[in-house]
Design an enzyme around this catalytic site. Structure first.
Site, PDB file in Angstrom:
ATOM      1  CB  CYS A  98      -0.999  -0.059   1.144  1.00 26.93           C
ATOM      2  SG  CYS A  98      -2.486   0.872   0.761  1.00 26.93           S
ATOM      3  NE  ARG A 131      -8.897   5.863   2.098  1.00 30.65           N
ATOM      4  CZ  ARG A 131      -7.630   6.257   1.939  1.00 30.65           C
ATOM      5  NH1 ARG A 131      -7.363   7.515   1.613  1.00 30.65           N
ATOM      6  NH2 ARG A 131      -6.634   5.408   2.119  1.00 30.65           N
ATOM      7  CG  HIS A 196      -3.730  -3.359   3.566  1.00 35.98           C
ATOM      8  ND1 HIS A 196      -4.927  -3.377   4.210  1.00 35.98           N
ATOM      9  CD2 HIS A 196      -3.700  -2.211   2.844  1.00 35.98           C
ATOM     10  CE1 HIS A 196      -5.579  -2.274   3.913  1.00 35.98           C
ATOM     11  NE2 HIS A 196      -4.882  -1.553   3.074  1.00 35.98           N
TER      12      HIS A 196
HETATM   13  N1  GLN Z   1      -2.066   6.886   2.084  1.00 31.84           N
HETATM   14  C1  GLN Z   1      -2.214   6.067   0.934  1.00 31.84           C
HETATM   15  C2  GLN Z   1      -3.551   6.251   0.238  1.00 31.84           C
HETATM   16  O1  GLN Z   1      -4.504   6.637   0.847  1.00 31.84           O
HETATM   17  C3  GLN Z   1      -1.952   4.620   1.262  1.00 31.84           C
HETATM   18  C4  GLN Z   1      -2.926   4.039   2.249  1.00 31.84           C
HETATM   19  C5  GLN Z   1      -2.529   2.704   2.802  1.00 31.84           C
HETATM   20  O2  GLN Z   1      -1.347   2.445   3.047  1.00 31.84           O
HETATM   21  N2  GLN Z   1      -3.507   1.888   3.086  1.00 31.84           N
HETATM   22  O3  GLN Z   1      -3.666   6.021  -0.945  1.00 31.84           O
END
Ligand code: GLN
Length: 252
Positions: A98, A131, A196
């Site tokens: 990620c 997201r 993850h």
């Molecule tokens: N901060 C990054 C995003 O929002 C990665 C998030 C994460 O590691 N889950 O895309």
């Protein structure tokens, strides 16, 4: 040689900053699967401010984190990027998850804020509207073995890997950018992914790919037959449960 003569050193990079979604679980799986085979595995944490030296590393892990933590980490770029790039180019085994996946690229434009990433690989991440969140399953091939990997994704960033080789094809979920149908990236012995959860408890075949590659790199000519088999029925049942539920669409 019996297994007790083999040892691996796992470097956990920046556990103080990149530790979202139980990334420590990935370390636990690697050390446990080594221990079950009589292979010694030591873990070393590398925190911001320490002089990075990957000479003693056999497996490096880079976990997930928020945009804020990624911005903090970007200040450390000039120190960490050269030795990490050398490690990757020399075939060092690296798993980046990620935010770790994003940080291996050149840049991450996060809601208008430019985050300089390590530039180990030539790809960029740009945040999009909303997201990309949910369970994800992908079809991948590593070390000549086909495998289905399952995990959870939660990222605002969309990553375009260009001509680089993706880790796999999305079966269900969003993947790198929600539209290409690809997930993650593979370069030499580096595997980067948005999966993850943590990733390795549900995907023992990926854990074994990392362990096996690291052992063969450290002890050339060994483990030609692969690693000894372990009973992964509980892990596979957990993975299959998630995949079947997602494919049926009854996860609400
Ligand atoms: N901060 C990054 C995003 O929002 C990665 C998030 C994460 O590691 N889950 O895309």
């Amino acid at each position: 040689m019996d297994a007790a003569q083999f040892s691996l050193t796992i470097y956990h990079l920046f556990p103080d900053l990149l530790n979202l979604y139980g990334d420590k679980g990935n370390i636990a799986v690697l050390t446990k699967r080594c221990a079950w085979r009589g292979i010694d595995a030591q873990v070393q944490a590398l925190t911001e401010g320490q002089e990075p030296d990957f000479g003693g590393a056999d497996i490096v892990l880079l976990g997930g984190g928020s945009n804020r933590e990624q911005l903090l980490l970007s200040r450390y770029r000039s120190v960490v990027a050269p030795p990490l790039k050398e490690y990757v180019e020399n075939g060092g085994v690296l798993l980046a998850v990620c935010a770790g996946f994003q940080m291996l690229g050149t840049s991450y434009e996060a809601d208008g804020e430019q985050i300089d990433c390590f530039g180990i690989l030539d790809y960029q991440t740009v945040s999009g509207e909303g997201r990309l969140i949910g369970n994800i399953a992908i079809e991948a091939e590593l070390g000549g073995k086909r495998m289905v990997l399952a995990g959870f994704e939660n990222h605002g960033g969309r990553t375009k890997i260009g001509d680089l080789r993706p880790l796999g094809r999305v079966i269900c979920g969003f993947g790198n950018d929600g539209e290409s149908g690809y997930e993650g990236v593979v370069y030499k012995n580096t595997v980067a992914t948005y999966l993850h959860g943590p990733l390795l408890p549900k995907n023992p075949e990926l854990a074994d790919f990392l362990i096996h590659t690291a052992l063969q790199r450290k002890y050339p000519g060994t483990f030609a037959e692969g690693l000894s088999c372990l009973d992964d029925s509980a892990e596979q049942a957990a993975k299959n449960f998630i995949i079947e539920r997602e494919l049926k669409g009854d996860n609400k």
